[in-house]
Motif scaffolding. Structure first.
Motif, mmCIF file in Angstrom:
data_model
loop_
_atom_site.group_PDB
_atom_site.id
_atom_site.type_symbol
_atom_site.label_atom_id
_atom_site.label_comp_id
_atom_site.label_asym_id
_atom_site.label_seq_id
_atom_site.Cartn_x
_atom_site.Cartn_y
_atom_site.Cartn_z
ATOM 1 N N ILE A 190 0.875 -1.178 0.000
ATOM 2 C CA ILE A 190 0.000 0.000 0.000
ATOM 3 C C ILE A 190 0.909 1.224 0.000
ATOM 4 C CG2 ILE A 190 -1.829 1.214 1.230
ATOM 5 C CD1 ILE A 190 -2.331 -1.646 2.610
ATOM 6 N N GLY A 191 0.956 1.909 -1.126
ATOM 7 C CA GLY A 191 1.900 3.006 -1.318
ATOM 8 C C GLY A 191 1.585 4.246 -0.502
ATOM 9 N N ASP A 192 2.621 5.027 -0.253
ATOM 10 C CA ASP A 192 2.528 6.307 0.450
ATOM 11 C C ASP A 192 2.458 7.409 -0.606
ATOM 12 O OD1 ASP A 192 3.048 8.728 1.756
ATOM 13 O OD2 ASP A 192 4.541 7.858 3.091
ATOM 14 N N PRO A 193 1.356 8.174 -0.654
ATOM 15 C CA PRO A 193 1.249 9.238 -1.663
ATOM 16 C C PRO A 193 2.396 10.241 -1.597
ATOM 17 C CG PRO A 193 -0.859 8.920 -0.552
ATOM 18 C CD PRO A 193 0.160 8.082 0.178
ATOM 19 N N ALA A 194 2.964 10.478 -0.411
ATOM 20 C CA ALA A 194 4.073 11.425 -0.266
ATOM 21 C C ALA A 194 5.394 10.846 -0.765
ATOM 22 C CB ALA A 194 4.217 11.849 1.198
ATOM 23 N N ARG A 195 5.423 9.552 -1.072
ATOM 24 C CA ARG A 195 6.639 8.871 -1.543
ATOM 25 C C ARG A 195 6.407 8.251 -2.916
ATOM 26 N NH1 ARG A 195 8.417 11.577 2.045
ATOM 27 N NH2 ARG A 195 9.332 10.844 3.974
ATOM 28 N N ASN A 196 5.750 9.027 -3.805
ATOM 29 C CA ASN A 196 5.528 8.578 -5.180
ATOM 30 C C ASN A 196 4.729 7.266 -5.231
ATOM 31 O OD1 ASN A 196 5.754 9.079 -7.927
ATOM 32 N ND2 ASN A 196 7.585 7.814 -8.126
ATOM 33 N N ASN A 197 3.793 7.102 -4.285
ATOM 34 C CA ASN A 197 2.963 5.894 -4.168
ATOM 35 C C ASN A 197 3.814 4.631 -4.032
ATOM 36 O OD1 ASN A 197 0.427 4.605 -3.925
ATOM 37 N ND2 ASN A 197 0.555 3.941 -6.054
ATOM 38 N N GLU A 198 4.925 4.731 -3.299
ATOM 39 C CA GLU A 198 5.804 3.577 -3.080
ATOM 40 C C GLU A 198 5.742 3.120 -1.628
ATOM 41 O OE1 GLU A 198 9.327 4.404 -6.328
ATOM 42 O OE2 GLU A 198 9.661 5.030 -4.259
ATOM 43 N N VAL A 199 6.174 1.881 -1.433
ATOM 44 C CA VAL A 199 6.417 1.312 -0.110
ATOM 45 C C VAL A 199 7.927 1.141 -0.001
ATOM 46 C CG1 VAL A 199 5.978 -0.642 1.425
ATOM 47 C CG2 VAL A 199 4.213 0.078 -0.206
ATOM 48 N N TRP A 200 8.495 1.620 1.096
ATOM 49 C CA TRP A 200 9.937 1.490 1.318
ATOM 50 C C TRP A 200 10.147 0.555 2.501
ATOM 51 C CZ3 TRP A 200 11.920 7.248 1.273
ATOM 52 C CH2 TRP A 200 11.670 7.821 0.025
ATOM 53 N N ILE A 201 10.953 -0.476 2.293
ATOM 54 C CA ILE A 201 11.229 -1.471 3.330
ATOM 55 C C ILE A 201 12.726 -1.710 3.401
ATOM 56 C CG2 ILE A 201 10.876 -3.869 4.059
ATOM 57 C CD1 ILE A 201 8.197 -3.790 2.539
ATOM 58 N N LEU A 202 13.234 -1.803 4.615
ATOM 59 C CA LEU A 202 14.630 -2.150 4.860
ATOM 60 C C LEU A 202 14.645 -3.542 5.485
ATOM 61 C CD1 LEU A 202 17.585 -1.149 4.845
ATOM 62 C CD2 LEU A 202 17.183 -0.366 7.186
ATOM 63 N N ASP A 203 15.244 -4.512 4.795
ATOM 64 C CA ASP A 203 15.356 -5.885 5.286
ATOM 65 C C ASP A 203 16.805 -6.181 5.647
ATOM 66 O OD1 ASP A 203 12.720 -6.923 5.068
ATOM 67 O OD2 ASP A 203 12.985 -7.291 2.923
ATOM 68 N N VAL A 204 16.986 -6.889 6.756
ATOM 69 C CA VAL A 204 18.310 -7.329 7.191
ATOM 70 C C VAL A 204 18.259 -8.839 7.359
ATOM 71 C CG1 VAL A 204 20.069 -7.180 8.991
ATOM 72 C CG2 VAL A 204 18.758 -5.141 8.365
ATOM 73 N N PHE A 205 19.222 -9.538 6.755
ATOM 74 C CA PHE A 205 19.290 -10.994 6.793
ATOM 75 C C PHE A 205 20.596 -11.432 7.450
ATOM 76 C CE2 PHE A 205 16.866 -9.765 3.077
ATOM 77 C CZ PHE A 205 15.756 -10.579 3.143
#
Length: 101
Positions: A76-91
């Motif tokens: 579900i995108g953020d309108p303030a972030r160009n309708n993107e979802v930003w996730i940081l994954d650490v493995f």
């Protein structure tokens, strides 16, 4: 979807930018890695270890121990972030398939 991968001696980090409305993703676990994820922008609606769905937003963290099924994600995108979802994954340990970016 775009990503930046960073790999150290014992762990990998991936920063994802995913277009809102994308999904679903595969549902499964990582046989060799545990994973932490931090939602930076937008929302992640997904399954984590069961059939129950959860929705996470900015600042929320999830943990997927080795082999814990997770995924079936909707973004579900953020309108303030160009309708993107930003996730940081650490493995941990390093995800070998990410070693070359």
């Amino acid at each position: 979807m775009s990503r930046r991968i960073f790999t150290g001696d014992g762990m990998s980090m991936a920063f994802w930018r995913i277009k809102g409305g994308s999904g679903p993703t595969p549902y499964g676990g990582h046989p060799n890695n545990e994973q932490f994820g931090l939602i930076v922008a937008g929302q992640l609606d997904f399954r984590l270890g069961s059939d129950e769905r959860v929705t996470l937003g900015p600042g929320d963290v999830y943990w997927a121990p080795t082999n814990l099924p997770h995924g079936d994600s909707q973004f579900i995108g953020d309108p303030a972030r160009n309708n993107e979802v930003w996730i940081l994954d650490v493995f941990q340990p390093v995800r070998e398939e990410y070693r070359n970016g």
